[in-house]
Design an enzyme around this catalytic site. Structure first.
Site, short mmCIF file in Angstrom:
data_model
loop_
_atom_site.label_atom_id
_atom_site.label_comp_id
_atom_site.label_asym_id
_atom_site.label_seq_id
_atom_site.Cartn_x
_atom_site.Cartn_y
_atom_site.Cartn_z
N THR A 158 33.70 28.50 11.06
CA THR A 158 32.30 28.72 10.70
C THR A 158 31.83 30.07 11.25
O THR A 158 31.16 30.84 10.57
CB THR A 158 31.41 27.59 11.27
OG1 THR A 158 31.98 26.34 10.88
CG2 THR A 158 29.99 27.68 10.76
N ASP A 200 32.77 24.38 3.94
CA ASP A 200 33.58 23.75 4.99
C ASP A 200 34.29 22.54 4.39
O ASP A 200 33.80 21.97 3.42
CB ASP A 200 32.63 23.32 6.12
CG ASP A 200 33.36 23.17 7.44
OD1 ASP A 200 34.57 23.46 7.49
OD2 ASP A 200 32.71 22.79 8.43
N THR A 234 41.06 22.06 7.41
CA THR A 234 41.83 21.81 8.62
C THR A 234 43.32 22.05 8.37
O THR A 234 44.07 22.32 9.29
CB THR A 234 41.62 20.37 9.12
OG1 THR A 234 41.52 19.51 7.99
CG2 THR A 234 40.35 20.26 9.94
P1 ATP Z 1 34.65 23.28 12.39
O1 ATP Z 1 35.72 23.53 11.39
O2 ATP Z 1 34.78 21.96 13.12
O3 ATP Z 1 33.25 23.59 11.93
P2 ATP Z 1 35.02 25.81 13.40
O4 ATP Z 1 36.47 26.13 13.42
O5 ATP Z 1 34.19 26.23 12.26
O6 ATP Z 1 34.92 24.28 13.57
P3 ATP Z 1 33.08 27.17 14.99
O7 ATP Z 1 31.91 26.29 14.74
O8 ATP Z 1 33.15 28.45 14.28
O9 ATP Z 1 34.40 26.34 14.76
O10 ATP Z 1 33.22 27.52 16.54
C1 ATP Z 1 32.83 26.63 17.52
C2 ATP Z 1 32.20 27.36 18.70
O11 ATP Z 1 33.20 28.06 19.40
C3 ATP Z 1 31.15 28.37 18.31
O12 ATP Z 1 29.90 27.95 18.76
C4 ATP Z 1 31.52 29.67 19.01
O13 ATP Z 1 30.58 29.98 19.99
C5 ATP Z 1 32.82 29.40 19.69
N1 ATP Z 1 33.88 30.28 19.21
C6 ATP Z 1 34.74 29.99 18.22
N2 ATP Z 1 35.63 30.98 18.07
C7 ATP Z 1 35.33 31.91 18.99
C8 ATP Z 1 35.90 33.17 19.35
N3 ATP Z 1 36.99 33.61 18.74
N4 ATP Z 1 35.34 33.86 20.33
C9 ATP Z 1 34.26 33.37 20.98
N5 ATP Z 1 33.67 32.20 20.70
C10 ATP Z 1 34.19 31.46 19.73
#
Ligand code: ATP
Length: 334
Positions: A65, A109, A158
């Protein structure tokens, strides 16, 4: 009670949003994906076109995300967010697509959970920026073509393998997100601690990072729990000992395994003698859906060398027995 209020949902959400990196430069780790994506976006900017569609795959919480938000920010474009499960009818998708503005980034998503008819509509939209809206039923049904403004789709899943081939092929770029190393998670935590105005020493960061299951979202969540512990116990500085006491209390184990991870290993060792056992049988034993066990728990357990995948099913690796404090049977399955 102010302490309860401090951990209430809204504040957690506000913090989550504040901790999200806003550009590729602040995005920690995933170097390959970052470089590739940066090139795709730069080329689109030079050509003054919308970027190719982007597919991001990987376990939850690794930043899909966040990357979608960064794509929109880097392209200076608005972002629309929806998800596969929210799009059950082709009409739901048509409504979203037809209201997009030129250049908009559409983030879907869990794109593998979209209904079949919606998926077919998406093929055409991605390729030709056009959809056919079907009006009427049976012999009287007619398809009215509708032109769409050019847009960029960012799909998240995923596991890319869950996506039908024709959909996968329509993405110009696919990035696979990997679990983060402990030193990368330390960087995520350092940035978060700074934004949250917390004093943490370097061993404290290492302790939280090593229990974070390779996942930034978990790292940030654990940091908030450790912060609560420090607040209640009136500690100014967070060190390794404080972090480990706090996280022991929250039942996050030293390798970061969560409830589901442990349940899977426990079932594998105690109910199936260490395997091999089929994935769906294992999922039933822990009361979870097969897809959840396969895409959420398993990738981390495999990476940690705790679980093995064989043609005959899942097996517990020697380290799994040791981690659970169990003795493996005499005749090991491997
Ligand atoms: P989902 O698929 O379950 O939605 P996601 O993979 O989209 O999960 P995100 O919501 O983008 O995950 O990230 C989760 C949290 O982790 C965010 O709030 C962000 O602050 C932190 N985060 C993710 N990746 C990074 C990164 N590479 N550097 C710093 N913070 C990160």
């Amino acid at each position: 009670n102010p302490l309860v209020a401090s951990t209430s949902e809204p504040e957690e959400r506000v913090l989550e949003a504040a901790l999200r990196p806003k550009n590729l430069h602040d995005f920690v780790g995933q170097q390959r994906v970052r470089e590739q994506l940066s090139l795709v976006l730069e080329a689109a900017r030079i050509r003054e076109r919308t970027s190719d569609h982007v597919l991001l795959s990987g376990p939850p919480g690794l930043g899909k995300t966040t990357l979608a938000m960064i794509v929109a920010a880097e392209m200076n474009a608005p972002l629309r967010i929806s998800s596969g499960p929210a799009i059950q009818h082709a009409g739901d998708l048509a409504a979203i697509l037809s209201s997009l503005s030129e250049g908009e980034v559409l983030f879907l998503d869990e794109i593998h959970r979209m209904s079949r008819p919606a998926e077919e509509m998406l093929y055409m939209a991605m390729e030709d920026f056009r959809v056919d809206i079907v009006v009427g039923k049976g012999a009287g049904a007619t398809a009215i073509p509708l032109e769409l403004p050019p847009f960029t789709l960012v799909g998240a899943t995923t596991r890319a393998g869950l996506l039908p081939g024709p959909l996968r092929d329509r993405f110009g770029f696919t990035g696979h997100l990997e679990f983060y190393s402990i030193s990368e998670l330390e960087l995520v935590l350092r940035r978060s601690a700074m934004l949250m105005d917390l004093k943490v020493n370097s061993a404290g960061f290492t302790e939280v990072a090593s229990r974070s299951r390779g996942t930034p979202r978990i790292a940030n969540r654990l940091l908030r729990r450790v912060r609560d512990w420090a607040l209640v116990h009136q500690k100014e500085q967070i060190d390794a000992q404080l972090a480990s006491r706090a996280l022991d209390m929250y039942e996050v184990d030293t390798r970061g395994l969560d409830r589901l991870d442990r349940a899977v290993l426990q079932a594998l060792c105690t109910k199936f003698g260490g395997g091999p056992v089929g994935l769906s049988t294992l999922a039933i034993a822990v009361g979870e859906e097969t897809e959840t066990v396969e895409t959420v728990a398993e990738p981390f357990l495999v990476r940690e060398g705790l679980l093995g995948r064989t043609p005959r099913g899942r097996i517990a690796m020697p380290e799994a027995w040791a981690h659970l404090g169990l003795t493996p049977p005499e005749t090991s399955p491997i």
